[in-house]
Design a protein around this motif. Structure first.
Motif, PDB file in Angstrom:
ATOM      1  N   GLU A  26       0.830  -1.102   0.032  1.00  0.00           N
ATOM      2  CA  GLU A  26      -0.197  -0.097   0.109  1.00  0.00           C
ATOM      3  C   GLU A  26       0.760   1.512  -0.024  1.00  0.00           C
ATOM      4  OE1 GLU A  26      -3.563   0.006  -0.222  1.00  0.00           O
ATOM      5  OE2 GLU A  26      -4.029  -1.877  -0.051  1.00  0.00           O
ATOM      6  N   PRO A  27       0.134   2.435  -0.536  1.00  0.00           N
ATOM      7  CA  PRO A  27       1.420   3.469  -0.586  1.00  0.00           C
ATOM      8  C   PRO A  27       1.157   4.237   1.356  1.00  0.00           C
ATOM      9  CG  PRO A  27      -1.018   4.043  -1.521  1.00  0.00           C
ATOM     10  CD  PRO A  27      -0.796   2.596  -1.382  1.00  0.00           C
TER      11      PRO A  27
ATOM     12  N   VAL B 132       4.435   7.713  -4.495  1.00  0.00           N
ATOM     13  CA  VAL B 132       3.592   6.410  -5.844  1.00  0.00           C
ATOM     14  C   VAL B 132       4.291   5.364  -4.572  1.00  0.00           C
ATOM     15  CG1 VAL B 132       5.848   5.783  -5.869  1.00  0.00           C
ATOM     16  CG2 VAL B 132       4.240   5.508  -7.326  1.00  0.00           C
ATOM     17  N   ARG B 133       3.063   4.504  -4.947  1.00  0.00           N
ATOM     18  CA  ARG B 133       2.232   3.576  -5.303  1.00  0.00           C
ATOM     19  C   ARG B 133       3.199   1.961  -6.644  1.00  0.00           C
ATOM     20  NH1 ARG B 133      -3.275   0.656  -4.564  1.00  0.00           N
ATOM     21  NH2 ARG B 133      -2.813  -1.189  -4.018  1.00  0.00           N
TER      22      ARG B 133
ATOM     23  N   GLY C 181       5.015   3.722 -10.540  1.00  0.00           N
ATOM     24  CA  GLY C 181       3.864   3.415 -10.013  1.00  0.00           C
ATOM     25  C   GLY C 181       2.694   3.800 -10.743  1.00  0.00           C
ATOM     26  N   MET C 182       1.485   3.875  -9.875  1.00  0.00           N
ATOM     27  CA  MET C 182       0.611   4.462  -9.982  1.00  0.00           C
ATOM     28  C   MET C 182       0.421   5.271  -8.868  1.00  0.00           C
ATOM     29  SD  MET C 182      -1.005   3.571 -12.388  1.00  0.00           S
ATOM     30  CE  MET C 182      -2.623   4.131 -13.010  1.00  0.00           C
TER      31      MET C 182
ATOM     32  N   ASP D  69      -5.093   9.336  -2.443  1.00  0.00           N
ATOM     33  CA  ASP D  69      -3.591   9.142  -1.701  1.00  0.00           C
ATOM     34  C   ASP D  69      -3.172  10.771  -1.373  1.00  0.00           C
ATOM     35  OD1 ASP D  69      -4.573   6.519  -1.044  1.00  0.00           O
ATOM     36  OD2 ASP D  69      -2.795   6.069  -2.797  1.00  0.00           O
ATOM     37  N   LEU D  70      -2.939  11.350  -2.503  1.00  0.00           N
ATOM     38  CA  LEU D  70      -2.729  13.411  -2.798  1.00  0.00           C
ATOM     39  C   LEU D  70      -2.750  13.584  -1.711  1.00  0.00           C
ATOM     40  CD1 LEU D  70      -0.143  14.305  -4.067  1.00  0.00           C
ATOM     41  CD2 LEU D  70      -2.162  14.607  -6.195  1.00  0.00           C
ATOM     42  N   TYR D  71      -4.986  13.899  -1.664  1.00  0.00           N
ATOM     43  CA  TYR D  71      -5.022  14.208  -0.849  1.00  0.00           C
ATOM     44  C   TYR D  71      -5.290  13.947   0.502  1.00  0.00           C
ATOM     45  CZ  TYR D  71      -8.250  16.248  -5.025  1.00  0.00           C
ATOM     46  OH  TYR D  71      -8.398  17.080  -6.323  1.00  0.00           O
ATOM     47  N   LEU D  72      -4.617  12.536   0.677  1.00  0.00           N
ATOM     48  CA  LEU D  72      -4.545  12.013   2.304  1.00  0.00           C
ATOM     49  C   LEU D  72      -3.038  12.802   2.295  1.00  0.00           C
ATOM     50  CD1 LEU D  72      -5.625   8.877   2.203  1.00  0.00           C
ATOM     51  CD2 LEU D  72      -6.625  10.456   3.980  1.00  0.00           C
TER      52      LEU D  72
END
Lengths: 594, 146
Positions: free
Chosen positions: A172-173, A466-467, A571-572, A577-580
């Protein structure tokens, strides 16, 4: 068996098989999105957290039984059956053994501080397993020997470790891993206090620092799963329920507000006392087993004459609520408890201070009610006042009023205390905050490992959040393989690379969604036939504002991250995730600036 | 939607010939902007993975910037040929070009053909078609709902 019965069995079997087939078919059609995936993981983490909590409690009871020779599950009860010498020796030896384990743990891995409270520092979500487990065993030795320390800290830490291991296994990222570790912590708190909502709010308010819907949902799922599991396997759960009927009126609420003010002043004093204990022990340059042994010895000297100070204080609170003590005893026990916790915690013993704080708050509440009776205001039963005192003292000590209200209410389930508890909690919290002191957990949270979330938003790059990409999709990958990946995973986009890992394009779920179940296409279409080459990518060296701009321009929920020099796919990155990450960094920056 | 070019019989000795002949038949179509480049892309795609789909059918194709709309040419061979990349016998060849943005149309067409050949006996209907017109009508009926 007759042919008729064979036929009947066959019919039943075929009906069962049809149901099994239908269930499997429905399951295979259900595509699990990234949010659902977090919720499912939260359930697993909740159950695992409850199991680890139960196992830890059993370990502590086993050690206690081994050391004291009694089968009692209450530390006070066990200590009352010991001789004077045993009351001194057992905590001394138990603490020294814990010190030995901590010393061994530090030699293996020196990553963590020795503090071990209920609040885990989330960092990047990478909670090291070996030192945490070793420290938990050390904590079990201390707690099992009866010293005045809470067992909830290790419970929370163990559950968080389990969540961290799971998250890392699933690659997990950082943002998601942190959320899963937070779910673990919530599961630990919920299991420790039999409080599903309180557990979730504890983590949201104290550890994450915001009650945002994005994180609160998974936290609640983990806490509820944990509570259901622990209720099913552990008959000895914490309960502070009382039978006393009580309805609050205007005058009683005013008197409770005054109790809140009192607790608002008392809680910072309690924290200052704990810190003083730390300061006194800090200059002592002795090996950990001796240092902890001294703490255990000092505690033993108190417990030798007042065994009620043994353990975390839960049985004393219970006794107080059941009217077993006089107000004089309660006053004395509260002072002795503060002294005992100060020496034990100050010596470096690992464990929590949550339940001891509850005991101090309960004592204050009880004594407040007695004082009001003496002054002619006999309108608040002492046990009700004790419960409210617990809540408002907790709110002032932890700077977490919502958690205090929910947790207390869940632990006693007394409808009459909700209004006075809320009012007094707000007063105690406001007073404690206005005094400007630190919360009980501030040092624990700040002493955790530094993470990407401690960086400046403009210097943090996409490569750090990044994930990493799991399995690879090549241009020649068949539609069958692609469909399987979309159906099993939660991606909205599959990046396609050449055999050297260079990014070529992406397959979008929205393009292929109606055809995912078409088996006739499995081998006749390949990734190159359906990939888009005009998909924007994020350069790994982009800072977060640049990444945010790219997301807003593309409208995609996730984007591939590449190395601009080599074109290699790294990766993706999901927009969520960016907002978190951005919200956490912003929140921390706000906290530090105040 | 209907085929742009239908050849019955298609006379070719191998896959490359068959593709080239069908391509020649589509030359001049306004939807094909650069026929040579498009042809190269078809061969590149064929090299990546065989477009033989079973039932004696191959669908060589490419998603290409060199076509501005979907193009389709179909041919029926009297004698089966071995499809180069798979080594399997083929009697029906459908050459297809799709613009890059038309992924959904591409998937729809491929699904229609795959269903038709696997479940609706499409191959034998084409093989029994008396002339080019009948062949063309069969293909048009398959593509009617796209």
């Amino acid at each position: 068996m007759s042919s008729e019965s064979t036929q009947a069995h066959g019919l039943r079997d075929s009906k069962r098989l049809r149901w099994v087939y239908l269930a499997l078919s429905l399951l295979s059609r259900a595509r699990i999105g990234s949010r659902h995936r977090v919720f499912l993981l939260a359930v697993v983490i909740g159950v695992a957290g409850a199991l680890s909590s139960y196992l830890f409690k059993e370990l502590v009871h086993g050690i206690n039984h081994l050391m004291t020779g009694t089968s009692s599950k209450g530390y006070v009860d066990a200590f009352q059956h010991l001789s004077l010498l045993q009351r001194i020796l057992i905590p001394t030896i138990g603490s020294a053994i814990a010190g030995l384990l901590l010393m061994a743990g530090k030699r293996i891995d020196n990553r963590q501080a020795t503090d071990y409270m209920e609040a885990v520092s989330l960092g990047n979500g990478d909670v090291p397993a070996r030192p945490s487990i070793l420290k938990s065993v050390a904590a079990a030795c201390s707690i099992g020997s009866g010293v005045s320390i809470g067992r909830e800290g290790p419970l929370v830490q163990l559950a968080a470790v389990g969540a961290s291991i799971l998250g890392r296994l699933l690659r997990e990222p950082p943002a998601r891993l942190r959320l899963l570790v937070a779910c673990g912590a919530a599961a630990g708190v919920a299991a420790a206090y039999n409080a599903p909502i309180g557990g979730a709010i504890f983590v949201a308010e104290i550890i994450i620092g915001s009650i945002a819907v994005e994180s609160l949902g998974p936290l609640l799922v983990a806490s509820v799963a944990s509570t259901i599991t622990i209720r099913a396997i552990d008959p000895n759960l914490v309960s502070y329920s009382i039978q006393t009927p009580f309805e609050s009126g205007l005058l009683s609420v005013l008197l409770f507000a005054m109790l809140g003010i009192l607790c608002g002043f008392a809680a910072p004093l309690f924290i200052a006392t704990l810190k003083t204990g730390k300061r006194i022990f800090a200059p002592i340059r002795l090996p950990l087993p001796i240092k902890l042994g001294i703490g255990g010895l000092l505690f033993g000297l108190i417990a030798a004459f007042h065994p009620e100070v043994a353990g975390n204080g839960q049985s004393v609170i219970r006794g107080m609520l059941d009217g077993m003590f006089t107000w004089q005893t309660i006053g004395m026990l509260a002072l002795l408890k503060i002294l005992a916790v100060t020496v034990v915690f100050g010596s470096g013993t690992v464990g929590g201070v949550f339940t001891p704080s509850l005991l101090v708050g309960a004592s204050l509440g009880y004594l407040w009610s007695v004082l009001l009776h003496q002054l002619g205001f006999a309108i608040i039963p002492p046990e009700v006042s004790a419960l409210v005192g617990m809540g408002c003292f907790l709110a002032a000590a932890t700077h977490a009023p919502f958690m205090a209200v929910f947790l207390l209410f869940e632990m006693c389930l007394h409808p009459g205390i909700l209004i006075p508890l809320t009012v007094s909690t707000l007063f105690s919290y406001s007073i404690a905050r206005s005094l400007g002191g630190a919360s009980l957990y501030l040092e624990s949270l700040q002493s955790g490992p530094k993470s990407v979330f401690d960086k400046d938003i403009a210097t943090l790059t996409v490569s750090e959040i990044v994930r990493p990409q799991g399995s690879r999709t090549l241009p020649s990958s068949t539609f069958g393989e692609i469909a399987t990946r979309f159906l099993r995973a939660s991606e909205d986009m599959l990046p396609v690379t050449d055999p050297d890992g260079r990014f070529l394009g992406s397959i979008l779920l929205q393009d292929v969604r109606p055809y995912l179940k078409e088996r006739v296409l499995a081998d006749s279409i390949i990734a190159r036939d359906i990939m888009r080459e005009d998909i924007r990518t994020l350069d790994a060296s982009f800072d977060l504002p640049h990444a945010l701009r790219t997301f807003s321009e593309t409208g995609q929920p996730s984007l591939p991250v590449t190395d601009s020099k080599t074109g290699i796919l790294l990766g993706m990155l999901e927009k969520n995730d960016l907002y978190l990450v951005v919200s956490e960094i912003t929140r921390r920056a706000g906290v530090h600036s105040t | 939607m209907r085929p742009d070019h239908v050849l019955c019989p298609l006379i070719a000795s191998n896959a490359q010939d068959a593709i080239q002949i069908l391509m020649d038949g589509m030359k001049g179509l306004p939807a094909i902007t650069h026929s040579e480049d498009f042809l190269k892309e078809v061969f590149l795609r064929e090299k990546e993975s065989s477009t033989h789909i079973g039932h004696g059918v191959a669908i060589p194709h490419a998603r290409s910037r060199n076509v501005s709309g979907m193009v389709l040419a179909a041919g029926r061979l009297d004698q089966e040929i071995l499809w180069d990349s798979s080594g399997k016998p083929v009697r029906i060849v459908l050459l297809m070009g799709i613009p890059p943005q038309c992924i959904e149309i591409y998937l729809g067409v491929m699904k229609a053909f795959a269903h038709g050949f696997r479940k609706q006996n499409l191959a034998s209907r084409i093989l029994q078609a008396p002339d080019t017109n009948a062949f063309s009508q069969i293909l048009s009926s398959v593509l009617a709902d796209i």
